[in-house]
Design an enzyme around this catalytic site. Structure first.
Site, PDB file in Angstrom:
ATOM      1  N   HIS A  22      32.249  30.158  36.214  1.00  0.00           N
ATOM      2  CA  HIS A  22      33.210  30.641  35.222  1.00  0.00           C
ATOM      3  C   HIS A  22      33.477  29.521  34.221  1.00  0.00           C
ATOM      4  CE1 HIS A  22      35.208  34.089  37.720  1.00  0.00           C
ATOM      5  NE2 HIS A  22      33.893  34.090  37.818  1.00  0.00           N
TER       6      HIS A  22
ATOM      7  N   CYS B  57      39.784  30.397  39.490  1.00  0.00           N
ATOM      8  CA  CYS B  57      39.961  29.416  38.418  1.00  0.00           C
ATOM      9  C   CYS B  57      41.386  28.874  38.396  1.00  0.00           C
ATOM     10  CB  CYS B  57      39.575  30.035  37.085  1.00  0.00           C
ATOM     11  SG  CYS B  57      37.809  30.457  37.029  1.00  0.00           S
TER      12      CYS B  57
ATOM     13  N   GLU C 185      36.190  28.220  33.129  1.00  0.00           N
ATOM     14  CA  GLU C 185      37.197  27.248  33.549  1.00  0.00           C
ATOM     15  C   GLU C 185      36.627  26.231  34.536  1.00  0.00           C
ATOM     16  OE1 GLU C 185      39.438  31.304  33.434  1.00  0.00           O
ATOM     17  OE2 GLU C 185      37.389  30.602  33.687  1.00  0.00           O
TER      18      GLU C 185
ATOM     19  N   CYS D 245      41.281  33.874  36.606  1.00  0.00           N
ATOM     20  CA  CYS D 245      41.217  34.614  37.868  1.00  0.00           C
ATOM     21  C   CYS D 245      41.784  33.726  38.979  1.00  0.00           C
ATOM     22  CB  CYS D 245      39.773  35.013  38.167  1.00  0.00           C
ATOM     23  SG  CYS D 245      38.721  33.622  38.679  1.00  0.00           S
TER      24      CYS D 245
END
Length: 161
Positions: free
Chosen positions: A57, A90, A59, A87
């Site tokens: 992801h 993260c 992040e 999410c």
């Protein structure tokens, strides 16, 4: 020479630029930057499909790069700017990295962990809490995601017809 970003909107525009790069790679268009004293020390955009890695992801990639830049996993004096509410994975990484602040564009009421569904970033039981600033360039961030998924739905309909 490093650019000095003077405000949250300028840093979010850089995250949006990275999100656009993700969309061009057929990835969910989310971008993230981590800044320390107004200078970007970490960048990331979603690369889940490209790397075949569920943890790739924006992040996570930005946190990894920022930690390498400063030479420490503790990012106490750093702020993360991400186009969509993080999410749970993260948000957990942001807490563990000791980020000072998480700034995001659009909320994710179904899966966000910065107040949308749950708030891991400020959970009192954890050893660190991040300040949250939401809604920075929310319209632009949301439109980029909506446009991406409209395109996905359109291409799926063309295949089935």
């Amino acid at each position: 020479m490093d650019l000095l970003f003077r405000d949250d909107q300028a840093l979010m525009r850089e995250a949006l630029r990275l999100a656009t790069k993700a969309a061009a790679s057929d990835e969910v268009p989310i971008g993230a930057v981590i800044a320390k004293n107004g200078r970007i020390i970490g960048r990331g955009y979603n690369q889940v499909e490209m790397l075949k890695d569920p943890t790739a992801h924006a992040e996570i990639l930005a946190i990894t790069q920022a930690a390498a830049t400063v030479g420490d996993w503790r990012l106490n004096d750093c702020d993360m700017f991400v186009t969509k509410e993080p999410c749970p994975m993260c948000a957990g990484a942001a807490v563990h990295a000791r980020l000072r602040r998480v700034v995001f564009g659009c909320e994710d009421l179904r899966g966000g962990a910065a107040g949308g569904l749950i708030n891991l970033l400020q959970m009192p039981q954890l050893n660190h809490r991040c300040d949250i600033n939401s809604g920075v360039l929310a319209e632009e961030c949301s439109e980029l995601l909506q446009e991406f998924f409209r395109g996905k739905r359109g291409s799926n309909q063309q295949i089935t017809n």
